[in-house]
Scaffold this active site. Structure first.
Site, short mmCIF file in Angstrom:
data_model
loop_
_atom_site.label_atom_id
_atom_site.label_comp_id
_atom_site.label_asym_id
_atom_site.label_seq_id
_atom_site.Cartn_x
_atom_site.Cartn_y
_atom_site.Cartn_z
N HIS B 148 6.70 -8.03 -10.39
CA HIS B 148 6.32 -6.81 -11.11
C HIS B 148 5.34 -7.04 -12.27
O HIS B 148 5.67 -6.81 -13.42
CB HIS B 148 7.58 -6.07 -11.59
N GLU B 242 7.72 6.12 -6.03
CA GLU B 242 7.41 7.41 -6.66
C GLU B 242 5.92 7.66 -6.81
O GLU B 242 5.14 6.73 -6.95
CB GLU B 242 8.01 7.45 -8.08
#
Lengths: 134, 368
Positions: B148, B242
């Site tokens: 990440h 998302e």
């Protein structure tokens, strides 16, 4: 007689101790390997080692992994490019070099070759990893 | 015998006919063309004014592709290649023709602590070499975690620079804490200084470059061609990828609210929405692992104009999302099975270009 007892004891303890130490060593490496796996591998190869059909090859009961020890270490060490055939299925997804140390590679190899039904009797060591060339 | 002969001739004719039809079908079905061959992980790319391309390979190579030839740009900073970290996104200054600034993100091990973290640099190009290099932002602390790093770079209509950094695999400490880096969308001026009206400039100890927080790992960001809003998407864990529209100072909920669960199947939250936090405009469950994002704003693709394109790393397709009133009302898979889709750009010619792993950069052709 006394010597004999000592010798017998020695043989016994050495016989008993060595494999124990080995299993413990392997288990510690596997435990560390699980941490590496959870960080670097799980996203694609998934917690059950099954991967994703046609995209990420399985590690669980993988003929490629279990029959190509050096190539598997090389893939983790330097990245994997080009086609490989795993359990009869062709995969051509790039795996970038992961940037792991030789110790981390040995640990994660011990984890994946001893999980999900895989069994590896010869422990992979950082020394073995260090000898694998590009 | 005669009817058989007739039948044979008829069959033969039919074969010819079907062959001709098949050929035609292949021509119309082929909906892409390879522009840059043989790339490994084209993490980000950008068109220069002369229509040549600058391409970031994750492994740490910056490629200049001009007149069908690749050359390697020299003078890159040292890049920390580990896990998902490496050479990441690349973007040009809005006034590149005059300023010459190229912006790119990468993982760097500079600074305190073992490991690395996401870094934003700008530099200029001189004879295939990067010069006048300036580090504009370096997230801290370094971490050996492989996950990440983000990241994408985008400019808005006012010339502010936005870039993303993922939570660096530390979801319980980073994303919800504005005094810490990671799990954020950042906003800077084009020279790296912090805009005076950034939302947290007056908060004690806050990282003042933060524009929004509560993100997991955004690897898609694009300015809406009409509204000028900054849209992002981000990876969820297992489920809960998302799409969000980024608003100043807002909390996007990770990991307190999510449609996802842990990789091993356990739950980390039972909330998908929390009052005061922004809900996603759309979520993918199961996850597609989104990377790259572009709106179609040209007329080349007919009724696809205004659609949002999102790449899927996991399932290897380009998701064409029809957006109506800020909702995804329809999705269609394009380019399925070519490879992991990493990066998407609408080129200066209005065509959509897609970076596909182990393939290259391809041009999406309109279906006839």
């Amino acid at each position: 007689m006394r010597y004999l007892i000592i010798i017998i004891l020695f043989v016994f303890t050495s016989c008993n101790l060595n494999p124990k130490q080995n299993t413990k060593e392997v288990q510690n490496s596997i435990d560390r390997g699980f941490v590496v796996y959870s960080d670097f591998c799980v996203t694609c190869h998934l917690p059950n080692g099954k991967g994703v059909a046609k995209v990420f090859p399985p590690l669980a009961e993988s003929d490629y992994l279990m029959n190509n020890r050096s190539l598997s270490i090389r893939a983790i060490k330097y990245g994997q490019n080009g086609e490989i055939i795993v359990n009869g299925e062709t995969y051509n997804t790039a795996m970038a070099p992961l940037g792991l140390s030789d110790k981390e590679i040995a640990d994660v190899m011990n984890y994946i070759t001893n999980s999900w039904g895989n069994k590896n009797d010869t422990m992979i060591t950082p020394e073995e990893v260090s000898k694998i060339k590009k | 015998m005669k009817p058989f002969k007739f039948l044979n001739i008829l069959l033969f004719l039919l074969t010819l006919n079907s062959c001709a039809q098949d050929n035609k079908k292949v021509n119309t079905v082929k909906d892409y063309e390879i522009i840059v061959p043989e790339l490994s992980i084209p993490w980000g790319f950008v068109f220069l004014p002369d229509n040549s391309l600058l391409i970031n390979e994750k492994s740490g190579e910056l490629i200049h592709f001009k007149n069908g030839k690749k050359s390697f740009i020299e003078g890159l900073p040292e890049i920390y290649v580990r896990g998902q970290g490496g050479l990441l996104d690349i973007e040009l200054h809005p006034d590149y023709k005059n300023s010459g600034w190229i912006y790119f993100t990468y993982a760097s091990s500079d600074g305190e602590g073992r490991g690395g973290n996401t870094t934003l640099m700008r530099a200029q190009l001189n004879n295939n070499k990067l010069v006048n290099k300036e580090v504009l932002y370096k997230a801290s602390p370094n971490s050996t975690r492989g996950q990440h790093f983000g990241s994408r770079i985008e400019f808005d209509n006012e010339g502010y620079l936005y870039f993303t950094i993922g939570d660096r695999g530390n979801r319980d400490e980073n994303p919800q804490d504005i005094t810490r880096d990671c799990g954020k969308v950042y906003r800077l001026n084009d020279d790296g200084s912090i805009p005076e009206d950034n939302p947290f400039v007056n908060e004690p100890n806050a990282k003042a470059a933060i524009y929004s927080y509560g993100h997991r790992n955004p690897q898609g960001m694009i300015k809406h061609p009409e509204t000028g809003d900054i849209w992002t998407h981000e990876h969820g864990p297992r489920g809960g990828d998302e799409i969000n529209i980024i608003e100043k100072g807002k909390n996007y909920g990770w990991p307190l609210a999510s449609f996802g669960i842990n990789y091993i199947g356990t739950k980390f939250t039972d909330k998908t929405t929390i009052p005061g936090m922004k809900d996603p405009l759309h979520h993918w469950t199961p996850s597609i692992a989104p990377s790259g994002m572009a709106f179609i704003s040209s007329d080349i693709y007919g009724e696809w104009k205004g659609n949002l394109l999102v790449g899927s790393l996991k399932f290897q397709y380009l998701d064409r999302c029809v957006i109506e009133n800020n909702k995804v009302t329809k999705k269609e898979k394009l380019l399925e099975g070519l490879g992991r889709i990493r990066s998407i750009k609408q080129g200066p010619d209005g065509y959509i270009y897609v970076g596909v792993e182990n393939l290259g950069i391809i041009k999406l052709l309109p279906k006839k």
